[in-house]
Structure formats: structure tokens, C-alpha cells
Scaffold this motif. Sequence first.
Motif, PDB file in Angstrom:
ATOM      1  N   ARG A  74       6.434   6.059  12.276  1.00  0.00           N
ATOM      2  CA  ARG A  74       5.175   5.667  11.660  1.00  0.00           C
ATOM      3  C   ARG A  74       5.438   5.088  10.279  1.00  0.00           C
ATOM      4  O   ARG A  74       6.220   5.657   9.512  1.00  0.00           O
ATOM      5  CB  ARG A  74       4.235   6.876  11.554  1.00  0.00           C
ATOM      6  CG  ARG A  74       3.751   7.397  12.897  1.00  0.00           C
ATOM      7  CD  ARG A  74       2.813   8.568  12.709  1.00  0.00           C
ATOM      8  NE  ARG A  74       3.523   9.761  12.245  1.00  0.00           N
ATOM      9  CZ  ARG A  74       2.915  10.818  11.705  1.00  0.00           C
ATOM     10  NH1 ARG A  74       1.608  10.822  11.518  1.00  0.00           N
ATOM     11  NH2 ARG A  74       3.622  11.869  11.332  1.00  0.00           N
ATOM     12  N   LEU A  75       4.797   3.973   9.967  1.00  0.00           N
ATOM     13  CA  LEU A  75       4.941   3.312   8.673  1.00  0.00           C
ATOM     14  C   LEU A  75       3.582   3.249   7.994  1.00  0.00           C
ATOM     15  O   LEU A  75       2.563   2.993   8.652  1.00  0.00           O
ATOM     16  CB  LEU A  75       5.510   1.903   8.847  1.00  0.00           C
ATOM     17  CG  LEU A  75       6.869   1.812   9.552  1.00  0.00           C
ATOM     18  CD1 LEU A  75       7.286   0.356   9.703  1.00  0.00           C
ATOM     19  CD2 LEU A  75       7.927   2.590   8.782  1.00  0.00           C
ATOM     20  N   GLY A  76       3.578   3.485   6.673  1.00  0.00           N
ATOM     21  CA  GLY A  76       2.310   3.589   5.971  1.00  0.00           C
ATOM     22  C   GLY A  76       2.160   2.636   4.808  1.00  0.00           C
ATOM     23  O   GLY A  76       2.576   1.472   4.864  1.00  0.00           O
ATOM     24  N   ASN A  77       1.565   3.153   3.724  1.00  0.00           N
ATOM     25  CA  ASN A  77       1.246   2.346   2.544  1.00  0.00           C
ATOM     26  C   ASN A  77       2.480   2.117   1.678  1.00  0.00           C
ATOM     27  O   ASN A  77       3.545   2.716   1.900  1.00  0.00           O
ATOM     28  CB  ASN A  77       0.163   3.045   1.715  1.00  0.00           C
ATOM     29  CG  ASN A  77      -1.141   3.176   2.480  1.00  0.00           C
ATOM     30  OD1 ASN A  77      -1.466   2.331   3.310  1.00  0.00           O
ATOM     31  ND2 ASN A  77      -1.889   4.255   2.222  1.00  0.00           N
ATOM     32  N   ALA A  78       2.297   1.291   0.672  1.00  0.00           N
ATOM     33  CA  ALA A  78       3.380   0.996  -0.258  1.00  0.00           C
ATOM     34  C   ALA A  78       3.711   2.227  -1.097  1.00  0.00           C
ATOM     35  O   ALA A  78       2.819   2.986  -1.509  1.00  0.00           O
ATOM     36  CB  ALA A  78       2.991  -0.170  -1.157  1.00  0.00           C
ATOM     37  N   VAL A  79       5.006   2.430  -1.352  1.00  0.00           N
ATOM     38  CA  VAL A  79       5.461   3.523  -2.218  1.00  0.00           C
ATOM     39  C   VAL A  79       5.304   3.072  -3.664  1.00  0.00           C
ATOM     40  O   VAL A  79       5.846   2.023  -4.042  1.00  0.00           O
ATOM     41  CB  VAL A  79       6.928   3.879  -1.926  1.00  0.00           C
ATOM     42  CG1 VAL A  79       7.425   4.964  -2.877  1.00  0.00           C
ATOM     43  CG2 VAL A  79       7.093   4.324  -0.474  1.00  0.00           C
ATOM     44  N   PRO A  80       4.593   3.822  -4.495  1.00  0.00           N
ATOM     45  CA  PRO A  80       4.298   3.339  -5.845  1.00  0.00           C
ATOM     46  C   PRO A  80       5.487   3.313  -6.800  1.00  0.00           C
ATOM     47  O   PRO A  80       5.511   2.533  -7.747  1.00  0.00           O
ATOM     48  CB  PRO A  80       3.229   4.325  -6.345  1.00  0.00           C
ATOM     49  CG  PRO A  80       3.436   5.560  -5.544  1.00  0.00           C
ATOM     50  CD  PRO A  80       3.899   5.107  -4.195  1.00  0.00           C
ATOM     51  N   ASP A  81       6.503   4.157  -6.583  1.00  0.00           N
ATOM     52  CA  ASP A  81       7.616   4.233  -7.531  1.00  0.00           C
ATOM     53  C   ASP A  81       8.888   3.597  -6.983  1.00  0.00           C
ATOM     54  O   ASP A  81       9.996   4.072  -7.233  1.00  0.00           O
ATOM     55  CB  ASP A  81       7.889   5.691  -7.916  1.00  0.00           C
ATOM     56  CG  ASP A  81       8.315   6.534  -6.706  1.00  0.00           C
ATOM     57  OD1 ASP A  81       8.082   6.093  -5.568  1.00  0.00           O
ATOM     58  OD2 ASP A  81       8.894   7.614  -6.914  1.00  0.00           O
ATOM     59  N   ALA A  82       8.747   2.512  -6.251  1.00  0.00           N
ATOM     60  CA  ALA A  82       9.922   1.824  -5.694  1.00  0.00           C
ATOM     61  C   ALA A  82      10.805   1.304  -6.819  1.00  0.00           C
ATOM     62  O   ALA A  82      10.311   0.922  -7.882  1.00  0.00           O
ATOM     63  CB  ALA A  82       9.484   0.673  -4.796  1.00  0.00           C
TER      64      ALA A  82
ATOM     65  N   GLY B 114      -0.766   6.732   4.093  1.00  0.00           N
ATOM     66  CA  GLY B 114      -1.069   5.774   5.152  1.00  0.00           C
ATOM     67  C   GLY B 114      -0.347   6.075   6.439  1.00  0.00           C
ATOM     68  O   GLY B 114      -0.091   5.173   7.241  1.00  0.00           O
ATOM     69  N   LEU B 115      -0.048   7.384   6.643  1.00  0.00           N
ATOM     70  CA  LEU B 115       0.677   7.779   7.855  1.00  0.00           C
ATOM     71  C   LEU B 115      -0.215   8.423   8.898  1.00  0.00           C
ATOM     72  O   LEU B 115       0.216   8.684  10.023  1.00  0.00           O
ATOM     73  CB  LEU B 115       1.810   8.744   7.480  1.00  0.00           C
ATOM     74  CG  LEU B 115       2.930   8.144   6.619  1.00  0.00           C
ATOM     75  CD1 LEU B 115       3.909   9.224   6.177  1.00  0.00           C
ATOM     76  CD2 LEU B 115       3.676   7.035   7.372  1.00  0.00           C
ATOM     77  N   SER B 116      -1.465   8.697   8.518  1.00  0.00           N
ATOM     78  CA  SER B 116      -2.405   9.306   9.467  1.00  0.00           C
ATOM     79  C   SER B 116      -3.815   8.772   9.218  1.00  0.00           C
ATOM     80  O   SER B 116      -4.521   9.253   8.337  1.00  0.00           O
ATOM     81  CB  SER B 116      -2.402  10.833   9.318  1.00  0.00           C
ATOM     82  OG  SER B 116      -3.264  11.435  10.251  1.00  0.00           O
ATOM     83  N   PRO B 117      -4.241   7.763   9.979  1.00  0.00           N
ATOM     84  CA  PRO B 117      -3.450   7.059  10.998  1.00  0.00           C
ATOM     85  C   PRO B 117      -2.443   6.125  10.329  1.00  0.00           C
ATOM     86  O   PRO B 117      -2.649   5.704   9.194  1.00  0.00           O
ATOM     87  CB  PRO B 117      -4.519   6.284  11.775  1.00  0.00           C
ATOM     88  CG  PRO B 117      -5.573   6.012  10.748  1.00  0.00           C
ATOM     89  CD  PRO B 117      -5.614   7.225   9.865  1.00  0.00           C
ATOM     90  N   PRO B 118      -1.370   5.771  11.016  1.00  0.00           N
ATOM     91  CA  PRO B 118      -0.365   4.906  10.400  1.00  0.00           C
ATOM     92  C   PRO B 118      -0.837   3.447  10.314  1.00  0.00           C
ATOM     93  O   PRO B 118      -1.645   2.995  11.131  1.00  0.00           O
ATOM     94  CB  PRO B 118       0.829   5.023  11.344  1.00  0.00           C
ATOM     95  CG  PRO B 118       0.221   5.337  12.673  1.00  0.00           C
ATOM     96  CD  PRO B 118      -0.972   6.191  12.373  1.00  0.00           C
ATOM     97  N   VAL B 119      -0.309   2.755   9.323  1.00  0.00           N
ATOM     98  CA  VAL B 119      -0.583   1.325   9.209  1.00  0.00           C
ATOM     99  C   VAL B 119       0.060   0.592  10.394  1.00  0.00           C
ATOM    100  O   VAL B 119      -0.518  -0.337  10.961  1.00  0.00           O
ATOM    101  CB  VAL B 119      -0.058   0.776   7.877  1.00  0.00           C
ATOM    102  CG1 VAL B 119      -0.219  -0.742   7.817  1.00  0.00           C
ATOM    103  CG2 VAL B 119      -0.763   1.456   6.708  1.00  0.00           C
ATOM    104  N   ALA B 120       1.246   1.041  10.778  1.00  0.00           N
ATOM    105  CA  ALA B 120       1.949   0.483  11.937  1.00  0.00           C
ATOM    106  C   ALA B 120       2.830   1.575  12.519  1.00  0.00           C
ATOM    107  O   ALA B 120       3.276   2.487  11.799  1.00  0.00           O
ATOM    108  CB  ALA B 120       2.785  -0.730  11.539  1.00  0.00           C
ATOM    109  N   SER B 121       3.073   1.492  13.827  1.00  0.00           N
ATOM    110  CA  SER B 121       3.921   2.503  14.460  1.00  0.00           C
ATOM    111  C   SER B 121       4.604   1.919  15.679  1.00  0.00           C
ATOM    112  O   SER B 121       4.180   0.899  16.232  1.00  0.00           O
ATOM    113  CB  SER B 121       3.094   3.728  14.861  1.00  0.00           C
ATOM    114  OG  SER B 121       2.180   3.380  15.895  1.00  0.00           O
TER     115      SER B 121
END
Length: 465
Positions: free
Chosen positions: A419-427, A398-405
Motif C-alpha cells: 500500500r502506498l500513501g501520501n507524501a512524507v513531509p520530512d523527506a 494515506g494508507l487507509s484507504p491507500p492512495v494506490a495499492s
Amino acid sequence: MKKALVIVVGAAVLLLVFMFVAGEQPPGQPEASGGGRQLDLSGFDPARVSGLELSGVRRATLQRDGSGWTVADPGSPESRFLADEAMVKGALESLTRVAGAKFVTGEAGRLNEFWLDDARGLKVRILQEGRPPLELVLGKDGAPNGGTYVRKAANADVFEHPTLLGWLWRRRVMDWRDARLVRGAPGDITQLVFRVGDEAPVTVTSNGAPGGWRLAEGTQVPEGFRFSAHVVEQVVRDLLEVEAQDVLAGEAATEAKAALAQAHDTVEARLKNGKSVVLRLSRASESKDTVFVQLEGDARMYEVSAVAASQVRKRLVDFRDLLLLRFALEQVSQVRIQAGDTTVVVAKEAQGWVLIEPQSPPESFRFDASQVEAHLIWLQRLEASRLLDAAVQDVQAGLSPPVASVEVSEEGGAVQTLRLGNAVPDAPAGYQEVYARGSRDGFTYAVEDRARAWLSRGLALFSGP
């Protein structure tokens, strides 16, 4: 003449009667209760105290040693520990607050009712320089006045002391101790050496200036590694705050000794006076919230919280600089925030910060220029929670395009981008993270999702009251 004398005497008698009925006393005398019986501690002066002898339900001997205090078990007087000076001072000063103490009873047969008998009373013998010892017995907390029942050891007169004394005085030897394992000030430590697991030792040194910590010359680091002196400064503070929860004895000490004889980690602090302090830490266990610790040169075995141990048990990767942006606050000329289809731009002009986009904000919106600098400071301090080793495609992240920047432009043309993207699955359990990438390097990081939620507020970030 005789008539005038009678009038004067009569007036004096009436005045004395009035004072008796009103409960007044001559100036300078302590308030009396219970038929005139008072808890008289007028001969007690905390500044003169040279020692404390506690017996009964708790046993401890404390001595003023130079400018500080030491504590020992009366059964092992040769094993003395540094005592917490603030704790001793607080306990002594608590006794002086006797104003309002109330007499309860003088019946010796009722002492057990107030925990002032030999079975449950705490006997306190206070040694004073140039004055006779003061001997008290401290009983049960929860007196009607909110304090503690007390009496002098010489008699059975029971009083309600207005201060709650139990938590200040009913302590074990361990509780009186200054439980810090490493004592000193941050500036006393000039070098730290971390030996953790099978990894190569990590040495950091300080030149004594703020932010002056550096990796030792020759330390092998991964490509693109940025060292954080700030992290070391926090480790130093944490090291000076590590406290022993217990001094182990018997089977517990044997278990600790066996654990530390096997695989363990060490933290060595070298001081500017040439001395070193070395902590040996047992490996953490998921089933326990404590770890065993031993100071090199000290045969005693200690137990500290696993959290405290983890804060000083550091590997090279723990000293990575995780700041995502780097800019000079006074040089920033423009901030652009993009969240979905929403764009917000603020710029610094001659009159200060102004809103550029949207050009037509809602009528109810009031721009608060003071919010800009506050948010810039927040961005300066924003750290990733970790570096992500696994490769992930920008689209997937989710960094291209970013969810938020956010773009921070400085005078002269330099631009910092996050740039901020999608949720990290292995948090990690209990955390929610999103993918992040800053312009400081090409690495992909994980950052707490509150950062994305913050940017997603868009125009509301700069809204005034």
C-alpha cells in the motif's frame, strides 16, 4: 636487338616516373612524408618494455615487476607504488599507432612552438629487453591531424603523431598509481567488521556462497529486523573500488594525522588468506567533499571522496532488508492494482496472462502480456528508501484507504500486498517520498514517489504498441 633494349629501358624509366608522380612506394615500406622523413618506431615492442623513465614537465619511474608494474618518484625511488597496469598498457600501445604520422619541420629553433623544448616537453625513455632504449619527447596536443607533436630525443625532426598522447602520458606519479586501497576479488573477503561512532561493532561473515553473508552469531538486532546479504555484497564491491584521490604530504598530512587521532570510524576486511586490511576513516564534514583515510600499518595519509567513504561506513541499520514484497515469480497467478477508483486485474490462465479487469477496456487499448512479468520483476526489486521510526496514523499517511495499492497472489493462496500513501513531509533534500507498507511486516516505510506514480498508471502499465 638494340632497338628492343631501348624500348625496355624507356618503359622502365616511364614506370619509375609514374610511380614518383603518383606517390607510390615499393611494397612493405612505411609511408613517407616531408621529403622522406619518417617517424620510425619499428624497433619498439610494448611486450619487451621493462621500464619507463619520464622527465621534464612530469617525473616518474615505472618498472615492470613480475607480472605487474610499479611507479615511483625519481627523487624517492625507495617509495614504490603499484601502478595501474591497464593505464601503462594503454600508454605504450598508443605509441605504436604511427600510421599517418606527418613530418612538420626539422628546425631546432621552432621546438618551443610545439612544446618539444626542454621547458615544456615530456621526455620519455623506454627500456626494452634485448633492444636499445627508445627516447622520445612528447609535445603539445592538438596537432592538425588531431594528435600530438612528437620527436625523437636525438634530433629536432618534429612529427604529428596521429594519436592524442597528452592525457595518456602527462601524468603525475599519483596518476599512474593503482589507487585502490583494498585489492582483491569479492570472494577473497570472508568477514567485515564495522566500527562506526559509539555504536557496537557490527560483524558480518560469509560462507563463500552467493548470498552467503550473515550477521555474526550473537548480534543484537531490533525487533522485526531483517538482514540483507545483498547489501553486504554491494558494500564489498564498493570497498574494492575505494580509490585514493591523493597521497597527502606536508601540512595536509599533518592535518589528516590529527583528524584520525581523534574520533574516527574503521572498516576491517578479513581475507581468506588470513590477512586483514583495516581502513581508518575520518568523520565527514559538510564543508569538504573528501575524508582522510589511513591503512593500518601504513604511515601514509590518503584522501578519498566522501561519497566513497559513506558507501563503506555502515551501521547495523544499514543492513536492514528494505524489500517491500517477497514472492516467487513462477508462482504468481494474479496481480491486482488499485489506484483511486481504477482497478486493473491480470491473471495467469492456460494460454498465458490475460486481462480480467476492466472487462471493457478502451477500443484503442491493446493488452501486452509480456509486460506482466517485467512489472513483477520490478515489484520484486522495489526497496524502501528507509524505515520510518515516528508513528503516524494510517489515515494521515494515506494508507487507509491507500492512495494506490498492488496485490500479488500466488498459487496456493498466499497474497503479498503493498500500500502506498501520501507524501512524507520530512523527506531528505532533493527527494520526494511517500508512505509505504508491505505485507512482510507491520512497519511503515518511505519509498520514492516514482513507485506511486508507476502504480497510478493503471491500465497503461500493460499497454502494447
